[in-house]
Design a protein around this motif. Structure first.
Motif, PDB file in Angstrom:
ATOM      1  N   ALA A 206       0.850  -1.185   0.000  1.00  0.00           N
ATOM      2  CA  ALA A 206       0.000   0.000   0.000  1.00  0.00           C
ATOM      3  C   ALA A 206       0.890   1.240   0.000  1.00  0.00           C
ATOM      4  CB  ALA A 206      -0.901   0.001   1.226  1.00  0.00           C
ATOM      5  N   MET A 207       0.330   2.382  -0.388  1.00  0.00           N
ATOM      6  CA  MET A 207       1.115   3.594  -0.565  1.00  0.00           C
ATOM      7  C   MET A 207       1.808   4.030   0.714  1.00  0.00           C
ATOM      8  SD  MET A 207       1.907   5.599  -3.037  1.00  0.00           S
ATOM      9  CE  MET A 207       2.853   7.108  -3.171  1.00  0.00           C
ATOM     10  N   LYS A 208       1.077   4.101   1.811  1.00  0.00           N
ATOM     11  CA  LYS A 208       1.664   4.583   3.061  1.00  0.00           C
ATOM     12  C   LYS A 208       2.789   3.655   3.523  1.00  0.00           C
ATOM     13  CE  LYS A 208       0.586   6.005   7.783  1.00  0.00           C
ATOM     14  NZ  LYS A 208      -0.461   6.161   8.819  1.00  0.00           N
ATOM     15  N   GLU A 209       2.562   2.361   3.436  1.00  0.00           N
ATOM     16  CA  GLU A 209       3.578   1.396   3.842  1.00  0.00           C
ATOM     17  C   GLU A 209       4.815   1.506   2.963  1.00  0.00           C
ATOM     18  OE1 GLU A 209       4.052  -3.486   4.340  1.00  0.00           O
ATOM     19  OE2 GLU A 209       2.267  -2.617   3.394  1.00  0.00           O
ATOM     20  N   PRO A 239      -1.371  10.362  -0.737  1.00  0.00           N
ATOM     21  CA  PRO A 239      -2.434   9.875  -1.620  1.00  0.00           C
ATOM     22  C   PRO A 239      -2.530   8.362  -1.543  1.00  0.00           C
ATOM     23  CG  PRO A 239      -0.469  10.372  -2.893  1.00  0.00           C
ATOM     24  CD  PRO A 239      -0.195  10.849  -1.485  1.00  0.00           C
ATOM     25  N   THR A 240      -3.637   7.820  -1.998  1.00  0.00           N
ATOM     26  CA  THR A 240      -3.743   6.367  -2.076  1.00  0.00           C
ATOM     27  C   THR A 240      -2.878   5.867  -3.228  1.00  0.00           C
ATOM     28  OG1 THR A 240      -5.603   6.427  -3.627  1.00  0.00           O
ATOM     29  CG2 THR A 240      -6.118   6.463  -1.258  1.00  0.00           C
ATOM     30  N   ARG A 241      -2.625   4.591  -3.239  1.00  0.00           N
ATOM     31  CA  ARG A 241      -1.865   3.977  -4.331  1.00  0.00           C
ATOM     32  C   ARG A 241      -2.535   4.277  -5.672  1.00  0.00           C
ATOM     33  NH1 ARG A 241       1.202  -1.147  -4.817  1.00  0.00           N
ATOM     34  NH2 ARG A 241       0.955  -1.903  -6.950  1.00  0.00           N
ATOM     35  N   GLU A 242      -3.855   4.143  -5.709  1.00  0.00           N
ATOM     36  CA  GLU A 242      -4.601   4.364  -6.956  1.00  0.00           C
ATOM     37  C   GLU A 242      -4.489   5.809  -7.419  1.00  0.00           C
ATOM     38  OE1 GLU A 242      -5.767   2.886  -4.238  1.00  0.00           O
ATOM     39  OE2 GLU A 242      -5.747   0.805  -4.961  1.00  0.00           O
ATOM     40  N   ASP A 243      -4.640   6.759  -6.491  1.00  0.00           N
ATOM     41  CA  ASP A 243      -4.564   8.180  -6.858  1.00  0.00           C
ATOM     42  C   ASP A 243      -3.154   8.559  -7.317  1.00  0.00           C
ATOM     43  OD1 ASP A 243      -7.211   8.592  -6.333  1.00  0.00           O
ATOM     44  OD2 ASP A 243      -6.910   9.399  -4.322  1.00  0.00           O
ATOM     45  N   PHE A 244      -2.147   7.986  -6.685  1.00  0.00           N
ATOM     46  CA  PHE A 244      -0.767   8.264  -7.061  1.00  0.00           C
ATOM     47  C   PHE A 244      -0.493   7.803  -8.492  1.00  0.00           C
ATOM     48  CE2 PHE A 244       3.782   6.818  -7.057  1.00  0.00           C
ATOM     49  CZ  PHE A 244       4.365   8.071  -6.978  1.00  0.00           C
TER      50      PHE A 244
END
Length: 290
Positions: A206-209, A239-244
């Motif tokens: 995931a993006m944050k991780e 941002p989320t993975r998808e938004d990035f």
């Protein structure tokens, strides 16, 4: 962000209370409060009454922020969020929480970010693939490749304005005679940071991780504990993975190929530069939040 996290926790608290007696509590949430008051538990820090009170306060912030943004279309999101926080939530917070919010609100994203076209990630990858084929890292080619990296920091959000500002300023001095070796060291670690993010995303994180782990392995050792704490707080606004990926003009499948190629290409570049600093302790960044 912090408000979102707090709201989510209080919603979960109310849901758990409602689940204890659905027939009584589903129709009217205030019945939960009445029962807690009668039982003498309303003042408890873990009560649903307190949870509902904090939800009300959070909603005041959430509804006031859009109003402020529409009233002044030139005001930055960071400034608007800070002013709204001090007008709504700050009065209920102690100095520690207020300090955390103050740092976090400096790191919220811009109002809007233009998306890169679908050619951005291939262009970025190609620049470092070409660089990685050279027997010698030529200064101008290295500087040009570094320029292609800068937009990435925009799409990670304002939390990494530190990295972008350092990267940009250090890249501008790469071609200056007798420029400090720390500039090249900062550039190397910034490239490593992006490469590690791509590697983690390619591995399905995931993006944050992905960002948090990459930061610890690259940029964190250069930052003071105050900056590290601010960045970790600001990561809640990533941002989320998808938004990035959408901001980069990529899909999951198209991004995977380019990310893997970038990781492979930058591995040699980073190794070549890192050899220059073996046995050398580099000073920490002098960046501060102001």
């Amino acid at each position: 962000m912090l408000v979102k996290s707090d709201v989510g926790g209080n919603i979960d608290r109310l849901a758990r209370s409602a689940a204890t007696n659905p027939g009584r509590y589903d129709a009217d949430i205030l019945v939960i409060v009445e029962d807690e008051v009668q039982a003498g538990g309303a003042a408890s820090s873990s009560s649903s009454t307190k949870g509902l009170l904090w939800l009300k306060r959070a909603m005041q912030f959430v509804t006031a922020l859009p109003n402020r943004l529409t009233e002044d279309e030139e005001e930055s999101l960071s400034a608007a969020a800070s002013e709204t926080y001090y007008a709504t939530l700050q009065q209920y917070h102690g100095w520690i929480v207020t300090g955390t919010f103050t740092v976090a609100l400096k790191l919220v994203p811009a109002r809007a970010m233009a998306h890169e076209g679908p050619e951005f990630l291939p262009r970025l990858t190609a620049a470092f693939v070409e660089l990685g084929t050279r027997d010698v890292l030529e200064t101008r080619e290295f500087a040009d490749a570094c320029v292609t990296v800068l937009p990435i920091f925009n799409y990670l959000g304002s939390v990494f304005l530190i990295a972008r500002n350092e990267f940009s300023s250090k890249n501008n001095t790469v071609t200056v005679k007798n420029s400090p070796g720390r500039n090249l060291h900062r550039l190397m670690n910034s490239i490593l940071f992006i490469s590690l993010i791509f590697q983690n995303l390619a591995n399905g994180q995931a993006m944050k991780e992905a960002v948090a782990e990459s930061y610890e392995r690259s940029l964190a050792p250069m930052h003071t504990w105050v900056v590290r704490a601010g960045i970790k707080t600001g990561m809640m606004a990533l941002p989320t993975r998808e938004d990035f990926l959408r901001a980069l003009g990529e899909t999951e499948s198209s991004a995977l190929t380019h990310m893997q190629a970038f990781v492979k290409a930058t591995e040699r570049v980073v190794q070549e530069i890192a050899r220059l600093y073996q046995g050398v302790t580099m000073p920490r960044s002098d960046f501060t939040f102001s």
